[in-house]
Each structure stands twice: as structure tokens, then as C-alpha cells.
Design a protein around this motif. Structure first.
Motif, short mmCIF file in Angstrom:
data_model
loop_
_atom_site.label_atom_id
_atom_site.label_comp_id
_atom_site.label_asym_id
_atom_site.label_seq_id
_atom_site.Cartn_x
_atom_site.Cartn_y
_atom_site.Cartn_z
N ASP A 128 -19.54 51.11 -9.18
CA ASP A 128 -18.33 51.44 -9.92
C ASP A 128 -18.45 50.94 -11.36
O ASP A 128 -18.71 49.76 -11.60
N LYS A 129 -18.25 51.85 -12.32
CA LYS A 129 -18.38 51.48 -13.74
C LYS A 129 -17.39 50.39 -14.15
O LYS A 129 -17.73 49.52 -14.94
N GLY A 130 -16.17 50.47 -13.64
CA GLY A 130 -15.16 49.46 -13.98
C GLY A 130 -15.59 48.08 -13.51
O GLY A 130 -15.44 47.09 -14.24
N ARG A 131 -16.15 48.02 -12.31
CA ARG A 131 -16.61 46.73 -11.79
C ARG A 131 -17.85 46.24 -12.57
O ARG A 131 -18.01 45.05 -12.79
N LEU A 132 -18.69 47.18 -12.98
CA LEU A 132 -19.84 46.80 -13.80
C LEU A 132 -19.37 46.19 -15.12
O LEU A 132 -19.88 45.14 -15.54
N LEU A 133 -18.40 46.84 -15.75
CA LEU A 133 -17.88 46.31 -17.02
C LEU A 133 -17.30 44.92 -16.81
O LEU A 133 -17.53 44.02 -17.61
N LYS A 134 -16.56 44.76 -15.74
CA LYS A 134 -15.95 43.46 -15.43
C LYS A 134 -17.05 42.39 -15.24
O LYS A 134 -16.94 41.28 -15.76
N LYS A 135 -18.09 42.71 -14.50
CA LYS A 135 -19.16 41.76 -14.23
C LYS A 135 -19.88 41.34 -15.52
O LYS A 135 -20.16 40.16 -15.71
N VAL A 136 -20.19 42.29 -16.40
CA VAL A 136 -20.91 41.92 -17.61
C VAL A 136 -20.00 41.26 -18.63
O VAL A 136 -20.47 40.62 -19.57
#
Length: 152
Positions: free
Chosen positions: A142-150
Motif C-alpha cells: 500500500d502506497k499510503g503505508r509506504l509513505l508512512k513508513k519512510v
């Protein structure tokens, strides 16, 4: 200026995050990420910026042994850092035979006041994107979760 490189959400958004599952060359991936930034910044000449990034890549590999590739360029007519991210669950090889598992492409303003921030961002990315973190990213769909992680 210094806050920009420590606050990923200011320079990266979901539209510039890609999960790449198809076979792609490093040059084509760089082109895709450059395009994703230039779409948001019509004042930039996409061909010139892409040429600058690819020329920089020919001089020395920006792929670390962790699998993070950090193509980057200092860009005229830019007043803020800009970035795009690709995660590759199946790594690709760069021109030097190194595995690319994630690519964080960024542009920084060309002015001298930004040079220190440019170097700090490179160092921060190299520290954050260790092998375990890249593996964690590759397991996120999920792109949103990727953004959150980085962004943490």
C-alpha cells in the motif's frame, strides 16, 4: 532548508511512490521517477533533468550494498527538495551488477545554500534504508503505508 530533508512528506507524496513488479531497467526506472516529479513541476525541463540524473549515474553508481539506489541531481529553477520512491520486491541489476531493491530519487535546489542539506539527505537515506528496512518496504503493498513508513 535543513527541515526539508528530514521531513519526507514535504518532498514525497503517494503519487510519486511506485511498487514495481515488472521487469524494468534502471534507466527506465529513473525516467519514470523523474517524470513523476516533473509532472508536478512544469517549470522544469524533464529532458534536461533526466539527462543530468543519468549522466551522474554514469560517473559512479549510486546503489548501496543494502540495495538502495539514490539517483539525484542539483536542479536550477528549483526552490525546494523533491523526491520519488520505487520499491522493487524483485530486485533489478544496475549497470555495475548491484541489486536495486529500492530507489529514492531526489532533486535539490542548485544554490550553494542547499548543498549541506543535499549531503545530509544522502546520509539520512543511507542510514534509514538499511537491508531490514528495505525488506520491510518490499513486503508493503500500500502506497499510503509506504509513505508512512519512510516518513517516521
Amino acid at each position: 532548508m535543513d527541515n526539508q530533508n528530514n521531513n519526507i512528506p514535504l518532498i514525497l507524496n503517494e503519487n510519486r511512490i511506485f511498487i514495481i513488479r515488472e521487469n524494468i531497467t534502471k534507466a527506465d526506472l529513473v525516467s519514470k521517477l523523474v517524470h513523476s516529479i516533473c509532472v508536478d513541476l512544469p517549470n522544469l525541463n524533464e529532458e534536461e533533468v533526466l539527462s543530468s540524473v543519468l549522466k551522474r549515474e554514469q560517473g559512479i553508481s549510486t546503489t548501496l550494498d543494502t540495495g538502495l539506489s539514490i539517483p539525484h541531481a542539483r536542479v536550477e529553477d528549483l526552490d525546494a527538495f523533491q523526491a520519488a520512491l520505487a520499491v522493487l520486491p524483485a530486485p533489478i541489476k544496475d549497470d555495475y551488477g548491484l541489486d536495486v531493491k529500492a530507489m529514492f530519487l531526489f532533486f535539490s535546489p542548485a544554490g550553494q545554500p542547499y548543498f549541506s542539506s543535499h549531503l545530509k539527505l544522502l546520509a539520512a537515506l543511507a542510514e534509514k534504508f538499511n537491508s531490514d528496512f528495505i525488506k520491510e518496504l518490499s513486503e508493503t503493498a500500500d502506497k499510503g503505508r509506504l509513505l508512512k513508513k519512510v516518513s517516521l
